[in-house]
Design an enzyme around this catalytic site. Structure first.
Site, PDB file in Angstrom:
ATOM      1  N   SER A   1      15.162 -18.958 -24.268  1.00  0.00           N
ATOM      2  CA  SER A   1      14.017 -19.522 -23.541  1.00  0.00           C
ATOM      3  C   SER A   1      14.407 -19.702 -22.080  1.00  0.00           C
ATOM      4  CB  SER A   1      13.650 -20.888 -24.125  1.00  0.00           C
ATOM      5  OG  SER A   1      12.786 -21.584 -23.252  1.00  0.00           O
TER       6      SER A   1
ATOM      7  N   TYR B   1      16.026 -29.274 -26.559  1.00  0.00           N
ATOM      8  CA  TYR B   1      15.605 -27.875 -26.745  1.00  0.00           C
ATOM      9  C   TYR B   1      16.366 -26.980 -25.763  1.00  0.00           C
ATOM     10  CZ  TYR B   1      12.469 -23.808 -26.863  1.00  0.00           C
ATOM     11  OH  TYR B   1      11.965 -22.537 -26.975  1.00  0.00           O
TER      12      TYR B   1
HETATM   13  N1  LIG Z   1       6.110 -20.354 -27.454  1.00  0.00           N
HETATM   14  C1  LIG Z   1       6.847 -20.611 -26.379  1.00  0.00           C
HETATM   15  O1  LIG Z   1       6.362 -21.209 -25.392  1.00  0.00           O
HETATM   16  C2  LIG Z   1       8.272 -20.147 -26.324  1.00  0.00           C
HETATM   17  C3  LIG Z   1       8.911 -20.060 -25.074  1.00  0.00           C
HETATM   18  C4  LIG Z   1      10.235 -19.649 -25.022  1.00  0.00           C
HETATM   19  C5  LIG Z   1      10.906 -19.343 -26.192  1.00  0.00           C
HETATM   20  N2  LIG Z   1      10.277 -19.441 -27.398  1.00  0.00           N
HETATM   21  C6  LIG Z   1      11.049 -19.143 -28.603  1.00  0.00           C
HETATM   22  O2  LIG Z   1      10.421 -18.113 -29.330  1.00  0.00           O
HETATM   23  C7  LIG Z   1      10.765 -18.215 -30.712  1.00  0.00           C
HETATM   24  C8  LIG Z   1       9.511 -18.103 -31.567  1.00  0.00           C
HETATM   25  O3  LIG Z   1       8.697 -19.237 -31.325  1.00  0.00           O
HETATM   26  P1  LIG Z   1       7.097 -19.256 -31.417  1.00  0.00           P
HETATM   27  O4  LIG Z   1       6.588 -19.628 -30.089  1.00  0.00           O
HETATM   28  O5  LIG Z   1       6.599 -18.048 -32.089  1.00  0.00           O
HETATM   29  O6  LIG Z   1       6.912 -20.557 -32.352  1.00  0.00           O
HETATM   30  P2  LIG Z   1       6.227 -20.711 -33.789  1.00  0.00           P
HETATM   31  O7  LIG Z   1       4.891 -20.073 -33.801  1.00  0.00           O
HETATM   32  O8  LIG Z   1       6.316 -22.165 -34.115  1.00  0.00           O
HETATM   33  O9  LIG Z   1       7.215 -19.876 -34.727  1.00  0.00           O
HETATM   34  C9  LIG Z   1       8.506 -20.311 -35.047  1.00  0.00           C
HETATM   35  C10 LIG Z   1       8.804 -19.868 -36.457  1.00  0.00           C
HETATM   36  O10 LIG Z   1      10.127 -20.289 -36.840  1.00  0.00           O
HETATM   37  C11 LIG Z   1      10.118 -20.636 -38.196  1.00  0.00           C
HETATM   38  N3  LIG Z   1      11.131 -21.636 -38.475  1.00  0.00           N
HETATM   39  C12 LIG Z   1      11.323 -22.808 -37.843  1.00  0.00           C
HETATM   40  N4  LIG Z   1      12.320 -23.499 -38.410  1.00  0.00           N
HETATM   41  C13 LIG Z   1      12.779 -22.744 -39.433  1.00  0.00           C
HETATM   42  C14 LIG Z   1      13.785 -22.909 -40.405  1.00  0.00           C
HETATM   43  N5  LIG Z   1      14.551 -24.018 -40.463  1.00  0.00           N
HETATM   44  N6  LIG Z   1      13.974 -21.938 -41.318  1.00  0.00           N
HETATM   45  C15 LIG Z   1      13.204 -20.823 -41.296  1.00  0.00           C
HETATM   46  N7  LIG Z   1      12.243 -20.599 -40.396  1.00  0.00           N
HETATM   47  C16 LIG Z   1      12.027 -21.563 -39.477  1.00  0.00           C
HETATM   48  C17 LIG Z   1       8.718 -21.195 -38.467  1.00  0.00           C
HETATM   49  O11 LIG Z   1       8.238 -20.829 -39.725  1.00  0.00           O
HETATM   50  P3  LIG Z   1       8.163 -21.863 -40.939  1.00  0.00           P
HETATM   51  O12 LIG Z   1       7.622 -23.157 -40.426  1.00  0.00           O
HETATM   52  O13 LIG Z   1       7.335 -21.194 -41.970  1.00  0.00           O
HETATM   53  O14 LIG Z   1       9.580 -21.988 -41.346  1.00  0.00           O
HETATM   54  C18 LIG Z   1       7.839 -20.482 -37.452  1.00  0.00           C
HETATM   55  O15 LIG Z   1       7.089 -19.454 -38.048  1.00  0.00           O
HETATM   56  C19 LIG Z   1      11.508 -19.563 -30.859  1.00  0.00           C
HETATM   57  O16 LIG Z   1      12.900 -19.347 -30.902  1.00  0.00           O
HETATM   58  C20 LIG Z   1      11.131 -20.302 -29.602  1.00  0.00           C
HETATM   59  O17 LIG Z   1      12.082 -21.271 -29.232  1.00  0.00           O
HETATM   60  C21 LIG Z   1       8.976 -19.821 -27.496  1.00  0.00           C
END
Ligand SMILES: NC(=O)c1ccc[n+]([C@@H]2O[C@H](COP(=O)([O-])OP(=O)(O)OC[C@H]3O[C@@H](n4cnc5c(N)ncnc54)[C@H](OP(=O)(O)O)[C@@H]3O)[C@@H](O)[C@H]2O)c1
Length: 264
Positions: free
Chosen positions: A140, A153
């Site tokens: 991130s 985070y």
């Molecule tokens: N969205 C943003 O603004 C942003 C910005 C920078 C970086 N990122 C990074 O991008 C990545 C994807 O995030 P996203 O934005 O797509 O968020 P999201 O929609 O909340 O997706 C994250 C996924 O991770 C899974 N997860 C979380 N904890 C877990 C665990 N203990 N075991 C297995 N699965 C787990 C969740 O699925 P379940 O709940 O079904 O387990 C969820 O589907 C993350 O690493 C995040 O930090 C996001």
């Protein structure tokens, strides 16, 4: 050894049911001979599998549990090995650090930092069997630019970046490339209503998950060891490294507004 990105992927994708994960799964599936989708909730993973075809498999489990890591290895082995591990699962909490619960702090570090490290360790023997392979860690911008409300985070993502760099160098004489991709703010469920409201108030650019997935696909096919989304974000990350007093001042000026949204 030089990194030659594979044309066809045999991949493990964590957090595949989430916003960015499901968008990556849709883009990756046509380029994959085998794709294992990992997450805790079955429903979004099953829906993706039905949509994407029989070369896509689902594994439901919590990545912070050792048995999940062993099950992923077993499934990848049964699917004929792998040449791509995409560590994408993550959790976030925007909160005042002083009052953040120790359990939440531990869970964030466990999920965002320890789980990808331990899964990588578990899968390295299989990755070594591929003629050419890559581990891609989704970090991130906040892992490279400390931001109020994201101390834990940001620490987890800074750790992931440090891990990626060191392991990349440790494996530089192997056929495994360890790479780091940093999205900026993206419209997914990881961001609370307070974060969305703050981003809107600050005029922060927010990508769609589809745009992030398209950039990830381009990154996979390239050879750069890392990339960050957004021209302005890349500039601030660079400035933060060279002249950190400038982002200190800019973010200090935003602090009053940030505090209006920051859960106490
Ligand atoms: N969205 C943003 O603004 C942003 C910005 C920078 C970086 N990122 C990074 O991008 C990545 C994807 O995030 P996203 O934005 O797509 O968020 P999201 O929609 O909340 O997706 C994250 C996924 O991770 C899974 N997860 C979380 N904890 C877990 C665990 N203990 N075991 C297995 N699965 C787990 C969740 O699925 P379940 O709940 O079904 O387990 C969820 O589907 C993350 O690493 C995040 O930090 C996001």
């Amino acid at each position: 050894m030089n990194h030659h990105p594979p044309q066809r992927y045999r991949a493990v994708l964590t957090g595949a049911g989430g916003g960015i994960g499901s968008a990556i799964a849709r883009r990756l599936a046509p380029h994959a001979d085998a794709l294992l989708l990992v997450g805790r909730q079955a429903a979004p993973l099953r829906a993706l599998q039905a949509e994407l075809g029989s070369h896509v498999q689902v594994l439901c489990g919590d990545l912070t549990a050792p048995e999940t890591l062993a099950a992923i290895e077993q499934a990848a082995r049964a699917a004929g090995g792998l040449n791509l591990l995409l560590n994408n699962a993550g959790v976030s909490q925007f909160h005042s650090f002083q009052t953040q619960s120790p359990d939440t702090i531990r869970a964030m570090l466990d999920t965002n930092l320890l789980a990808p490290m331990l899964l990588t360790r578990q899968l390295l023997p299989l990755l070594h069997q591929a003629p050419s392979a890559q581990v891609v860690n989704i970090g991130s911008v906040f892992g490279m630019l400390g931001y109020p409300g994201f101390a834990v985070y940001g620490a987890s993502k800074a750790g992931l970046k440090g891990f990626s760099q060191a392991l990349r160098r440790e494996l530089a004489d192997s056929a495994i490339a360890v790479r780091h991709f940093a999205p900026r703010a993206t419209r997914t469920a990881i961001n609370s209503a307070a974060v969305d409201a703050m981003n809107n108030a600050l005029g922060t650019a927010q990508d769609t998950p589809e745009a992030v997935a398209a950039a990830v696909m381009e990154f996979l096919a390239g050879t750069a060891w890392q990339t960050t989304m957004g021209r302005k974000e890349r500039f601030f990350v660079l400035l933060n490294r060279l002249l950190p007093a400038l982002p200190d001042n800019a973010i200090r000026k935003q602090l009053g507004l940030i505090r209006q949204y920051l859960p106490k």
